[in-house]
Design a protein around this motif. Structure first.
Motif, PDB file in Angstrom:
ATOM      1  N   LEU A  67       0.838  -1.197   0.000  1.00 18.16           N
ATOM      2  CA  LEU A  67       0.000   0.000   0.000  1.00 18.16           C
ATOM      3  C   LEU A  67       0.876   1.250   0.000  1.00 18.16           C
ATOM      4  N   ILE A  88       1.682  12.581   5.552  1.00 16.48           N
ATOM      5  CA  ILE A  88       0.405  12.049   6.038  1.00 16.48           C
ATOM      6  C   ILE A  88       0.265  10.581   5.645  1.00 16.48           C
ATOM      7  N   LEU A  89       0.647  10.279   4.399  1.00 15.81           N
ATOM      8  CA  LEU A  89       0.517   8.910   3.904  1.00 15.81           C
ATOM      9  C   LEU A  89       1.442   7.958   4.660  1.00 15.81           C
ATOM     10  N   VAL A  91       2.149   8.279   7.792  1.00 14.17           N
ATOM     11  CA  VAL A  91       1.430   8.025   9.043  1.00 14.17           C
ATOM     12  C   VAL A  91       0.416   6.905   8.827  1.00 14.17           C
ATOM     13  N   VAL A  92      -0.317   6.968   7.702  1.00 12.66           N
ATOM     14  CA  VAL A  92      -1.325   5.943   7.399  1.00 12.66           C
ATOM     15  C   VAL A  92      -0.664   4.571   7.286  1.00 12.66           C
ATOM     16  N   GLU A  95       0.385   3.277  10.617  1.00  8.53           N
ATOM     17  CA  GLU A  95      -0.780   2.829  11.387  1.00  8.53           C
ATOM     18  C   GLU A  95      -1.221   1.445  10.923  1.00  8.53           C
ATOM     19  N   LEU A  96      -1.232   1.243   9.600  1.00  5.03           N
ATOM     20  CA  LEU A  96      -1.631  -0.046   9.026  1.00  5.03           C
ATOM     21  C   LEU A  96      -0.754  -1.167   9.558  1.00  5.03           C
ATOM     22  N   ARG A  98       0.661  -1.370  12.366  1.00  4.00           N
ATOM     23  CA  ARG A  98       0.476  -1.626  13.785  1.00  4.00           C
ATOM     24  C   ARG A  98      -0.688  -2.557  14.083  1.00  4.00           C
TER      25      ARG A  98
END
Lengths: 99, 99
Positions: A67, A88-89, A91-92, A95-96, A98
């Motif tokens: 991704l 920002i991406l 960060v996304v 998060e994924l 985790r």
């Protein structure tokens, strides 16, 4: 080569629509690509751990990494996505990983 | 069920590392999920066109839509990603569809 018959059978279990031969072929193609990309990313993951064997967790981490690569690839080719967006991406993608 | 032997063979063509049984199982699981998700999204695409048959182009559009869903899912569960980010991510997903 992944057998078309198997893929078609699974598809038909999840839709009421007719499943054309060309749609099965396209999906088989996509799955083959995913095996190749996933294996390459998994190899990198295992390499970071100095292992010589691919483990299940190397495969799990690939979804997030695939991704991230796709997002980076897209953001590099469009002016609408700038440096801030890349942050920002990231960060996304983190998060994924985790979850 | 996608045959593990086939998946393992393709993996081994793309890595010098050892391929553990658990990594093959995890990848087969991921591929099965992708077939199900892709079929469901393809069905929606065909439905929008008032067709009763899944075509290759319905499958092609799924990659962008799967990415979009994943991004939205992540952005909904983290405070770090706000409304503005959702807008940016929609731009990315739309760009992906165009190529």
């Amino acid at each position: 080569m992944i057998p078309k018959g198997t893929v078609k059978r699974i598809m038909k279990q999840h839709t009421e629509m007719n499943v054309s031969a060309e749609s099965v072929e396209k999906l088989v193609e996509l799955l083959q690509e995913i095996i190749v990309t996933t294996t390459q990313i998994a190899e990198q993951n295992a390499g970071k751990d100095k292992r010589k064997t691919l483990k299940a967790r190397d495969i799990e981490q690939c979804d997030a990494e695939r991704l991230r690569r796709k997002i980076v690839e897209v953001s590099e080719r469009t002016e609408k996505v700038n440096i801030l967006t890349n942050e920002i991406l990231n960060v996304v993608a983190n998060e994924l990983e985790r979850y």
